[in-house]
Design an enzyme around this catalytic site. Structure first.
Site, PDB file in Angstrom:
ATOM      1  N   ASP A  55       2.407   2.552   2.525  1.00  0.00           N
ATOM      2  CA  ASP A  55       2.477   3.174   3.841  1.00  0.00           C
ATOM      3  C   ASP A  55       3.849   2.904   4.462  1.00  0.00           C
ATOM      4  O   ASP A  55       4.550   1.980   4.044  1.00  0.00           O
ATOM      5  CB  ASP A  55       1.375   2.625   4.754  1.00  0.00           C
ATOM      6  CG  ASP A  55       0.002   3.027   4.255  1.00  0.00           C
ATOM      7  OD1 ASP A  55      -0.083   4.037   3.537  1.00  0.00           O
ATOM      8  OD2 ASP A  55      -0.965   2.328   4.563  1.00  0.00           O
ATOM      9  N   CYS A  84      -0.625  -4.738   7.581  1.00  0.00           N
ATOM     10  CA  CYS A  84      -0.387  -3.571   8.456  1.00  0.00           C
ATOM     11  C   CYS A  84       0.407  -4.018   9.688  1.00  0.00           C
ATOM     12  O   CYS A  84       1.343  -3.340  10.118  1.00  0.00           O
ATOM     13  CB  CYS A  84      -1.709  -2.951   8.907  1.00  0.00           C
ATOM     14  SG  CYS A  84      -2.898  -2.669   7.599  1.00  0.00           S
ATOM     15  N   CYS A 108       0.800  -1.232   0.000  1.00  0.00           N
ATOM     16  CA  CYS A 108       0.000   0.000   0.000  1.00  0.00           C
ATOM     17  C   CYS A 108       0.824   1.269   0.000  1.00  0.00           C
ATOM     18  O   CYS A 108       0.270   2.348  -0.109  1.00  0.00           O
ATOM     19  CB  CYS A 108      -0.910   0.003   1.219  1.00  0.00           C
ATOM     20  SG  CYS A 108       0.058  -0.014   2.726  1.00  0.00           S
TER      21      CYS A 108
HETATM   22 FE1  FES Z   1      -1.103  -0.640   4.329  1.00  0.00          FE
HETATM   23 FE2  FES Z   1      -2.139  -0.590   6.663  1.00  0.00          FE
HETATM   24  S1  FES Z   1      -3.211  -0.290   4.817  1.00  0.00           S
HETATM   25  S2  FES Z   1      -0.060  -0.781   6.180  1.00  0.00           S
END
Ligand code: FES
Length: 156
Positions: free
Chosen positions: A37, A108, A35
Site C-alpha cells: 500500500d 498502517c 502490503c
Molecule cells: Fe498495509 Fe494498511 S494493510 S498499510
C-alpha cells in the site's frame, strides 16, 4: 467490531484533508513493504509567535482503509504543531481518538508516520516529473513505468 474498528469506520466515512496540496512546503511518499500500500502526505508551514508550525496537512492513500483513517486523524492533529513536535509523534499519537492500533494494523500507522517524517524532512513539493497537463498524483506515479526499466521484447 471492536472500538478501534468502529472509530476507524466512522473516520473512513468522512475522511478529513484528503487530496493534493498545490502550495505545500513538503511532501513525503512511502510504500509499505508489508502490503504494497502507499501513502503521500503534504505539509504547509506557517509562522506563529516566531516559530515554524504546521498550518495544514493533507494526504492521499492507496489501498489501505486503516492508513486512511489514521492519516485523516493525524492531519487534523498536526495543525499548529512545530516540526519538532510533529517529528516526535509516534504511531499511537497520530491515531488520536481512534485509540491504539491493533497489532496487525501497526504497519498502517507506521506508513502514515513515515510519510509525515519524509514530508517534514525536506521532501520537496514540486511537480517536476509530471508531464504537462498531468498532476503528479500518487496514482499517476504508480502507473508510471519504473525509471531505467525498458520493455524488452524477445522473439523466439
Ligand atoms: Fe498495509 Fe494498511 S494493510 S498499510
Amino acid at each position: 467490531m471492536n472500538d478501534f474498528e468502529e472509530k476507524a469506520q466512522a473516520a473512513i466515512q468522512n475522511p478529513q484533508n484528503v487530496g493534493e496540496m498545490s502550495d505545500a512546503d513538503g511532501v513525503g511518499t512511502v510504500g509499505s513493504a508489508d502490503c504494497g500500500d502507499m501513502m503521500r502526505m503534504w505539509v504547509k508551514f506557517t509562522e506563529k509567535d516566531g516559530k515554524k508550525v504546521i498550518d495544514r496537512a493533507s494526504f492521499q492513500a492507496f489501498g489501505c482503509q486503516t492508513a486512511l483513517a489514521v492519516a485523516s486523524m493525524a492531519t487534523e492533529l498536526l495543525k499548529g504543531k512545530s516540526v519538532e513536535e510533529a517529528q516526535g509523534m509516534g504511531v499511537n499519537d497520530l491515531t488520536g481518538d481512534l485509540g491504539a492500533l491493533p497489532p496487525m494494523k501497526i504497519h498502517c500507522g507506521e506508513m502514515v508516520q513515515d510519510a509525515l517524517r519524509e514530508a517534514l524532512n525536506g521532501g520537496e513539493a514540486k511537480e517536476e516529473s509530471a508531464p504537462k497537463g498531468e498532476s503528479n498524483t500518487l496514482l499517476s506515479d504508480m502507473n508510471k513505468p519504473a525509471e531505467g526499466k525498458k520493455l524488452k521484447i524477445v522473439f523466439e
